[in-house]
Design a protein around this motif. Sequence first.
Motif, short mmCIF file in Angstrom:
data_model
loop_
_atom_site.label_atom_id
_atom_site.label_comp_id
_atom_site.label_asym_id
_atom_site.label_seq_id
_atom_site.Cartn_x
_atom_site.Cartn_y
_atom_site.Cartn_z
N VAL A 114 0.85 -1.16 -0.03
CA VAL A 114 0.08 -0.56 0.08
C VAL A 114 1.20 1.29 -0.16
CG1 VAL A 114 -1.78 1.42 1.17
CG2 VAL A 114 -1.74 -1.03 1.12
N LEU A 115 2.08 1.21 0.51
CA LEU A 115 2.69 1.87 0.77
C LEU A 115 3.57 2.97 -0.60
CD1 LEU A 115 4.09 2.19 4.73
CD2 LEU A 115 2.92 3.57 3.32
N MET A 116 4.08 1.78 -1.17
CA MET A 116 4.61 1.82 -2.30
C MET A 116 3.27 2.26 -3.40
SD MET A 116 6.45 -2.34 -2.83
CE MET A 116 7.72 -1.45 -4.24
N PHE A 117 2.60 1.95 -2.95
CA PHE A 117 1.42 2.58 -4.03
C PHE A 117 1.16 3.85 -3.97
CE2 PHE A 117 -2.88 3.55 -5.17
CZ PHE A 117 -3.16 2.71 -6.22
N LEU A 118 0.90 4.28 -2.76
CA LEU A 118 0.77 4.97 -2.41
C LEU A 118 2.08 6.14 -3.27
CD1 LEU A 118 -1.18 7.87 -0.34
CD2 LEU A 118 -0.67 6.97 1.00
N LEU A 119 3.14 6.21 -2.69
CA LEU A 119 3.93 6.88 -3.17
C LEU A 119 4.23 6.69 -3.91
CD1 LEU A 119 7.10 8.14 -1.84
CD2 LEU A 119 7.68 6.17 -1.89
N GLY A 120 4.14 5.48 -5.19
CA GLY A 120 4.30 6.06 -6.48
C GLY A 120 3.12 6.77 -7.20
N LEU B 135 -8.06 2.90 -1.14
CA LEU B 135 -7.62 2.21 -0.48
C LEU B 135 -7.12 2.78 0.74
CD1 LEU B 135 -3.68 1.43 -0.43
CD2 LEU B 135 -3.72 3.90 -1.14
N PHE B 136 -7.74 3.60 1.04
CA PHE B 136 -8.37 4.44 1.90
C PHE B 136 -9.18 4.00 3.52
CE2 PHE B 136 -6.03 8.37 0.79
CZ PHE B 136 -5.37 8.61 2.28
N ASP B 137 -10.24 3.35 2.52
CA ASP B 137 -11.38 2.20 2.64
C ASP B 137 -10.63 0.92 3.47
OD1 ASP B 137 -13.39 3.83 2.51
OD2 ASP B 137 -14.14 3.42 0.88
N TYR B 138 -9.98 0.20 2.59
CA TYR B 138 -8.96 -0.93 2.83
C TYR B 138 -8.12 -0.17 4.23
CZ TYR B 138 -5.10 -4.12 3.11
OH TYR B 138 -4.07 -4.64 3.48
N LEU B 139 -7.52 0.69 4.53
CA LEU B 139 -6.33 1.36 5.26
C LEU B 139 -7.44 1.22 7.42
CD1 LEU B 139 -4.13 3.59 3.58
CD2 LEU B 139 -3.59 1.29 4.92
N LEU B 140 -9.06 1.79 6.55
CA LEU B 140 -9.64 1.86 7.76
C LEU B 140 -9.92 0.81 8.76
CD1 LEU B 140 -11.22 3.37 10.04
CD2 LEU B 140 -12.34 3.60 8.25
#
Length: 344
Positions: free
Chosen positions: A31-37, A259-264
Motif C-alpha cells: 500500500v505504501l509503495m502504491f501511495l508513494l508512486g 485504498l483508504f477504506d482498506y486501511l480503515l
Amino acid sequence: METLIQKRQLEFNQRCAKYLRYVFNDHFILVLMFLLGFLVVQYTNLVNHFPKGSFLPLVFSILVTLAMTFFGKLATYMEAADQVFLLPQETVFQANLQKAAKKSFILWGSLQVFVTLLLAPIFLLSGWALWQFISYIILLLVLRGVRLRRQMKGFYQGSLLNFEKLIRYEKRRQQEILTFFSLFTTVKGISSTTKPRKYLNPLLGLFTKTQNQNVWMGLYARAYLRSGDYFWLSLRLLVISLILGLLMPNWWGVAMIGLFDYLLLFQLLGLYRIYDYQVMTRLYPVGSDAKLQAFKSLLMKISSGLCLIQLSLVVLNWRFLAILPIILVLSLVYLPNKLKKFVD
C-alpha cells in the motif's frame, strides 16, 4: 542518572522495534509503495504543468508545512516512581528536559525542513523569491522553538519541576505510540481510556439496533465510539478520502478512496481483541461464535456507512459508483478471510 535515562530509552526503542515487523508487513508495504508512486507521479505532473494564477497549491503547501510545526513531542522517559525515589535529583531532570527539547527540535525540525524543501518548486513557481522561501523556513523553525519553549514552561511550577505532570505526559506519549502498534498486533502494557461522548449516543442506537440482540454488539459499539481513537480514526480517513475524491474526480480518486477504506477496515480489526483482558466477559452465557458474529456485523455497518457517504461523490463523476463493489469485496471477501486468520 544519565545512564538510567539512556537505559530506559534503549528499552523502549527495542520494544518499538519489535513491533515494527508487524507494521511493515507485506500488505502495508504494498500500500505504501502504491501511495508513494501515486504521489510522485501527481507531484511531477503538477510541477511540469503548474497552473498559473492558482493559489491552491501554494495554500496547501503552507498549511502542510505549518501543520508540521505541531508534530513531535519531548521524550523524557520519566516513570511514576521517579517523583518519590529520584526527587533529590531534580536538577538532573531539568538538564535532561533541556536535552530532550534540543533533540526534539533537531529531529522534527530537520524533518520539517526536508518536507518544506520537497515543496520548494511550488513556492518558487508561485512567484516567491529565493530569499522569501529561506525566510519562511527560518520562520517555521522559530515557531517550533516557541512552541517547545511554551511546552517546557508548562512542566514547571515556579522554579521547580511538576513531576506529576511530566510523568502523566510521558505515559500518554508512550501510550500513543503503543496504541498505533496495537492496530497491527497485540501489544502488552497498553491501557485504553474511555470517554462518555454523549453526543455519539444516537450512533450507538444505530449500531445496536438489530433483530437478534447480542450482548457483544453493544460492547463493540461502545468500544468503537468511546474507547481509544477508533471513531476519530474512521472520521479522519473518511474526510481525507472525500477530499481526495473532490480533488481527483476520476479513476485515481476512486482508487485512493478504495485504498483508504482498506486501511480503515484493516486497522479496525484491532478492535476485536479489546475485551480480551476483561475477565468478566468470559462469564457471559453466550457462545464464542456470538462474539465473532457481532464484530462482523459492526464492521459491515461501518463499511455501509462509509459507502453511503462516499457514493455522494457520484454527482461529480459516475466513476465513483465503483466504490460500491470495492466496499462489497472488502466486506464480504477480505474481512471474513482476514478475521478467520486473525481469530485462529
